[in-house]
Scaffold this motif. Structure first.
Motif, PDB file in Angstrom:
ATOM      1  N   ASP A  58       0.565  -2.432  -5.117  1.00  0.00           N
ATOM      2  CA  ASP A  58      -0.732  -2.152  -4.487  1.00  0.00           C
ATOM      3  C   ASP A  58      -1.510  -3.438  -4.151  1.00  0.00           C
ATOM      4  O   ASP A  58      -2.728  -3.436  -4.069  1.00  0.00           O
ATOM      5  N   LEU A  59      -0.778  -4.530  -3.997  1.00  0.00           N
ATOM      6  CA  LEU A  59      -1.434  -5.764  -3.546  1.00  0.00           C
ATOM      7  C   LEU A  59      -1.584  -5.728  -2.026  1.00  0.00           C
ATOM      8  O   LEU A  59      -2.467  -6.366  -1.465  1.00  0.00           O
ATOM      9  N   VAL A  60      -0.691  -5.001  -1.388  1.00  0.00           N
ATOM     10  CA  VAL A  60      -0.735  -4.825   0.069  1.00  0.00           C
ATOM     11  C   VAL A  60      -0.729  -3.323   0.340  1.00  0.00           C
ATOM     12  O   VAL A  60      -0.029  -2.574  -0.339  1.00  0.00           O
ATOM     13  N   ARG A  61      -1.531  -2.908   1.293  1.00  0.00           N
ATOM     14  CA  ARG A  61      -1.614  -1.475   1.623  1.00  0.00           C
ATOM     15  C   ARG A  61      -0.742  -1.179   2.838  1.00  0.00           C
ATOM     16  O   ARG A  61      -0.823  -1.903   3.851  1.00  0.00           O
ATOM     17  N   PRO A  62       0.094  -0.148   2.753  1.00  0.00           N
ATOM     18  CA  PRO A  62       0.977   0.145   3.887  1.00  0.00           C
ATOM     19  C   PRO A  62       0.208   0.714   5.075  1.00  0.00           C
ATOM     20  O   PRO A  62      -0.834   1.353   4.899  1.00  0.00           O
ATOM     21  N   THR A  63       0.730   0.469   6.268  1.00  0.00           N
ATOM     22  CA  THR A  63       0.145   1.057   7.471  1.00  0.00           C
ATOM     23  C   THR A  63       0.498   2.542   7.519  1.00  0.00           C
ATOM     24  O   THR A  63      -0.288   3.363   7.984  1.00  0.00           O
ATOM     25  N   ALA A  64       1.697   2.881   7.056  1.00  0.00           N
ATOM     26  CA  ALA A  64       2.114   4.279   6.975  1.00  0.00           C
ATOM     27  C   ALA A  64       3.095   4.419   5.821  1.00  0.00           C
ATOM     28  O   ALA A  64       3.672   3.432   5.368  1.00  0.00           O
ATOM     29  N   GLY A  65       3.258   5.659   5.358  1.00  0.00           N
ATOM     30  CA  GLY A  65       4.210   5.909   4.286  1.00  0.00           C
ATOM     31  C   GLY A  65       3.591   5.746   2.913  1.00  0.00           C
ATOM     32  O   GLY A  65       2.415   5.361   2.788  1.00  0.00           O
ATOM     33  N   ARG A  66       4.393   6.049   1.903  1.00  0.00           N
ATOM     34  CA  ARG A  66       3.893   5.995   0.529  1.00  0.00           C
ATOM     35  C   ARG A  66       4.953   5.397  -0.386  1.00  0.00           C
ATOM     36  O   ARG A  66       6.137   5.426  -0.079  1.00  0.00           O
ATOM     37  N   ALA A  67       4.469   4.887  -1.510  1.00  0.00           N
ATOM     38  CA  ALA A  67       5.386   4.345  -2.513  1.00  0.00           C
ATOM     39  C   ALA A  67       4.991   4.923  -3.867  1.00  0.00           C
ATOM     40  O   ALA A  67       3.804   5.109  -4.145  1.00  0.00           O
ATOM     41  N   PHE A  68       5.987   5.222  -4.670  1.00  0.00           N
ATOM     42  CA  PHE A  68       5.748   5.824  -5.988  1.00  0.00           C
ATOM     43  C   PHE A  68       6.511   5.053  -7.061  1.00  0.00           C
ATOM     44  O   PHE A  68       7.616   4.585  -6.827  1.00  0.00           O
ATOM     45  N   VAL A  69       5.894   4.968  -8.220  1.00  0.00           N
ATOM     46  CA  VAL A  69       6.569   4.403  -9.393  1.00  0.00           C
ATOM     47  C   VAL A  69       6.545   5.484 -10.463  1.00  0.00           C
ATOM     48  O   VAL A  69       5.465   5.949 -10.853  1.00  0.00           O
ATOM     49  N   PHE A  70       7.705   5.925 -10.888  1.00  0.00           N
ATOM     50  CA  PHE A  70       7.827   7.046 -11.831  1.00  0.00           C
ATOM     51  C   PHE A  70       6.981   8.240 -11.374  1.00  0.00           C
ATOM     52  O   PHE A  70       6.275   8.864 -12.170  1.00  0.00           O
ATOM     53  N   GLY A  71       7.002   8.500 -10.104  1.00  0.00           N
ATOM     54  CA  GLY A  71       6.284   9.649  -9.553  1.00  0.00           C
ATOM     55  C   GLY A  71       4.807   9.430  -9.327  1.00  0.00           C
ATOM     56  O   GLY A  71       4.107  10.324  -8.846  1.00  0.00           O
ATOM     57  N   LEU A  72       4.308   8.247  -9.651  1.00  0.00           N
ATOM     58  CA  LEU A  72       2.882   7.962  -9.503  1.00  0.00           C
ATOM     59  C   LEU A  72       2.650   7.189  -8.206  1.00  0.00           C
ATOM     60  O   LEU A  72       3.300   6.156  -7.987  1.00  0.00           O
TER      61      LEU A  72
END
Lengths: 308, 267
Positions: A58-72
Motif C-alpha cells: 500500500d505504498l503505491v495505489r493501483p490505477t485499477a485492480g486489487r491486491a490481497f494478502v491472506f484475503g485482506l
C-alpha cells in the motif's frame, strides 16, 4: 472475519494496473501465491516488479485492480495485511547515524508483533552480524552488512509472509548461501516468500514457482520445473570414428546445432529415447546431456523484451 | 505512533537542547541589557537617537520599545529569533519528505502503521519542540526578571510574557502547518524546506513593506506576519484573539492539507 486457510492464497493480485502519467507500469496483472511456497518475481529493470511489491504494501495505489494478502485487501485493510508481512526493500533507507541495534529495536517495536529474541539472535548468528557490529553506526556498514541488517529486520518478527526485493544483492557467496538456507528453513516452517531477483540460478534453486513480468504484463507464472521443461536439453553425441549424417529424418523435437564428423550438437525438446535409438547403431563413444536451466527460458523472454 | 515520536525526538534532541539553551540565554541577556540601560537612564537617549522617519513609521510603539519592558520583550519578536524558530518548525515539518527521500518510510509504512501516524508524529514533535523552545525562552526571561531586575524597573507581568510567547507560538504553528502541507507532497526534504523557507521570507518582507509603505498595506494582509502584533501587547493592549485565530486557522488548513496529501500520494 477473514478465514486464513488452505483456500486463501497468501497473495492474490487481480487485474492490477498502474499508470504514471503516460507510462503504464502494470497492465492487468493477476496471479496468486499459495501459502507456504516461495515465488520468484522476475523481470528486467522497469518491468513492474517493484511497483507490484509497493502496491502489496500500500505504498503505491493501483490505477485499477486489487491486491490481497491472506484475503485482506492491501488498501482497505492495509493495517491487518501489513501486520502479516516482513519486507526487505531493494533500497534500504536506514539512518546512517543510528546503530544497527537501535535500528532493529525501532523497527521491531513498529512491527506490531512480539519479537522472539532467540530468533533474532539466530538470524544475527546465521548472517554473521556480531554484537560489536550492531553497536556500530549504520553509516560505517558495508553494502553487504546493510543488506544483512535489512534481512534481519524483515525476518525478526517471524511474519507469515516475507516480501523480499533482491534479497542477496551485495552479499558475498557465503552469505548468499546462508540466505538460501534461511529461505529454505522459512519455507519448511510454513512461511510464504515472495521475492524479486535478477539472479536466475538463485531463483531456480530456492523458488517453487516464478512469475515473469515484461513491460508491465505478466507473461509467465508457473512452477520452476515446468518452466525449465519449456527449454530444450542440450545434447552432444561423441563418436569413436568419423560418421556421416545418414540424411534420414531427425526424431521429432531434435534441432541440429552442429554436425562435425566426430561430434553432433543438438537441442532436444521432450524425451531422448528416439535420438538414442537413432544413434544406437553408430560408433557412439559418449552422450553428454545438459539439463535445461531456468535461465535458458527466462533469458529468451528477456531477449524478446529487449528486441521489442 | 509513540515509537515514531520517540525516534524523531531522539534524532533531533541535540539540536533542540542547543537551540533551546541559546534562546534561553538570549532572553536572559536581554533582561541584563534592559537592566543596564535602566541603571544608566539611557532609554531617553536611545529614543532621541532614533531618526524621525523611523519614529514616525513606528508610531507610539517606538516609545514602547524604548523601555525596560520593550527591551525585555524584544526576544519574542526579534527577526533572528523568528528566523530560528520558524526554521526549526520547517525542519521538523518536512520530516515526512525526508523519510520518503531516504526511503526510511518504506520500512515504517511496510509495517502496520497508518500514513496518518507519520503526520500525527510530526505534529506531536512540532508541538513538543516548539513548546520546549518557548518554555525555555520564558524561563530565561523570568529568571532574568526575578534575579536581576532593578528595583525601580516596571517589570512586565508574567501574563504579558506568556502572551508574547503565545503570540510567537501562533506564528510558529502557522509556518509549521504550511511546511507540513509542502513536506507531505514533496519527495525531497531540501526542496520542501527551501519552498517553505522562501514563502516565509517573502511573507515577512511583504509584511515589512506594508508597515513601512502605506500603499502596500492592503497587500500585506496576505502575509501571515501581518497577524503577528507583539508590540501592541508591549504597549498594554489586550491580546487580539482574531489575529491568533487567523494564524491558527492557517496552521490547521496546512495540517489538513498535509494529512490528505500524504494519505493519497504514492510513496
Amino acid at each position: 472475519m477473514v478465514m486464513i486457510g488452505d483456500a486463501t492464497p497468501a497473495i492474490r493480485v487481480e487485474r492490477l494496473a498502474k499508470r504514471y502519467g503516460r507510462v503504464e507500469a502494470l497492465k492487468n496483472v493477476s496471479f496468486d501465491v499459495r501459502e507456504g511456497e516461495i515465488m520468484g518475481f522476475l523481470g528486467l529493470n522497469g518491468a513492474g516488479k517493484t511497483t507490484t511489491i509497493r502496491i502489496l504494501l500500500d505504498l503505491v495505489r493501483p490505477t485499477a485492480g486489487r491486491a490481497f494478502v491472506f484475503g485482506l485487501d492491501c488498501h482497505t485493510r492495509g493495517l491487518d495485511a501489513r501486520a502479516r508481512i516482513g519486507y526487505l526493500p531493494g533500497e534500504l533507507g536506514f539512518y546512517g547515524d543510528m546503530t544497527g541495534e537501535a535500528t532493529l529495536a525501532v523497527l521491531a517495536r513498529l512491527s506490531g508483533r512480539a519479537i522472539d529474541m532467540r530468533l533474532q539472535r539466530e538470524l544475527l548468528d546465521r548472517l554473521e552480524l556480531s554484537p560489536r557490529d550492531l553497536r556500530r553506526r549504520v553509516r560505517e556498514y558495508s553494502t553487504g552488512m546493510k543488506r544483512k541488517l535489512g534481512i534481519v529486520q524483515a525476518f525478526q518478527a517471524d511474519p507469515p509472509l516475507l516480501i523480499l526485493d533482491e534479497p542477496t544483492e551485495g552479499l558475498d557467496p557465503l552469505m548468499q548461501e546462508a540466505v538460501y538456507q534461511l529461505l529454505s528453513d522459512t519455507r519448511r516452517r510454513g512461511r510464504t516468500v515472495f521475492m524479486s531477483s535478477h539472479v536466475l540460478p538463485e531463483v531456480e534453486r530456492v523458488c517453487d514457482r516464478i512469475g515473469l513480468v515484461r513491460q508491465g504484463e505478466l507473461v509467465l507464472a508457473s512452477p520452476v520445473d515446468e518452466v525449465r521443461r519449456l527449454a530444450a536439453r542440450s545434447v552432444r553425441v561423441l563418436f569413436n570414428e568419423d560418421v556421416q549424417s545418414s540424411g534420414a529424418a531427425w526424431p521429432e523435437g531434435c534441432e541440429v546445432l552442429e554436425l562435425a564428423p566426430r561430434a553432433w550438437s543438438l537441442r532436444v525438446h521432450g524425451a531422448l529415447g528416439p535420438l538414442v535409438a537413432m544413434v544406437s547403431s553408430m560408433p557412439v563413444q559418449d552422450i553428454e546431456v545438459r539439463e535445461p536451466r531456468l535461465e535458458d527460458v527466462v533469458k529468451r523472454y528477456y531477449r524478446d523484451e529487449a528486441a521489442s | 505512533m509513540l515509537v515514531l515520536v520517540g525516534h524523531s525526538l531522539r534524532r533531533i534532541r541535540a539540536a533542540l537542547i542547543v537551540l533551546g539553551l541559546l534562546l534561553a540565554a538570549f532572553q536572559f541577556l536581554l533582561t541584563q541589557v534592559a537592566a543596564y540601560l535602566m541603571r544608566q537612564n539611557a532609554f531617553g537617549q536611545l529614543a532621541e537617537l532614533m531618526p524621525d522617519f523611523v519614529r514616525t513609521a513606528a508610531g507610539p510603539s517606538a516609545l514602547g520599545f524604548m523601555s525596560y519592558t520593550g527591551i525585555v520583550a524584544l526576544g519574542y519578536f526579534h527577526p533572528v529569533i523568528i528566523t530560528a524558530l520558524v526554521g526549526l518548525m520547517i525542519a521538523i515539518a518536512t520530516e515526512p519528505a525526508g523519510e520518503v527521500e531516504t526511503r526510511f518510510v518504506d520500512l515504517t509504512l511496510a509495517r502496520p502503521l497508518r500514513r496518518l501516524d507519520v503526520i500525527a508524529r510530526t505534529l506531536v514533535v512540532l508541538v513538543l519542540a516548539g513548546g520546549l523552545m518557548l518554555a525555555l525562552m520564558v524561563a530565561g526571561t523570568w529568571t532574568g526578571l526575578t534575579c536581576c531586575a532593578p528595583a525601580q524597573a516596571e517589570r512586565p507581568s508574567f501574563g504579558l510574557v506568556l502572551s508574547l510567547a503565545f503570540s510567537l507560538a501562533t506564528v510558529m504553528a502557522c509556518w509549521g502547518g504550511v511546511a507540513l502541507a509542502i513536506g507531505s507532497a514533496a519527495r525531497r526534504r531540501a526542496v520542501a524546506g527551501a519552498v517553505a523557507g522562501a514563502l516565509a521570507l517573502a511573507a515577512y518582507l511583504l509584511d515589512y513593506l506594508g508597515r513601512a509603505w502605506e500603499p502596500a498595506f492592503s497587500m500585506s494582509r496576505l502575509s501571515p506576519f501581518h497577524y503577528f502584533e507583539p508590540m501592541t501587547l508591549v504597549m498594554g493592549q489586550a491580546f487580539d484573539a482574531r489575529d491568533a485565530a487567523m494564524l491558527l486557522a492557517i496552521a490547521l488548513a496546512g495540517t489538513v492539507a498535509g494529512c490528505v496529501t500524504f494519505s493519497r500520494r504514492d510513496i
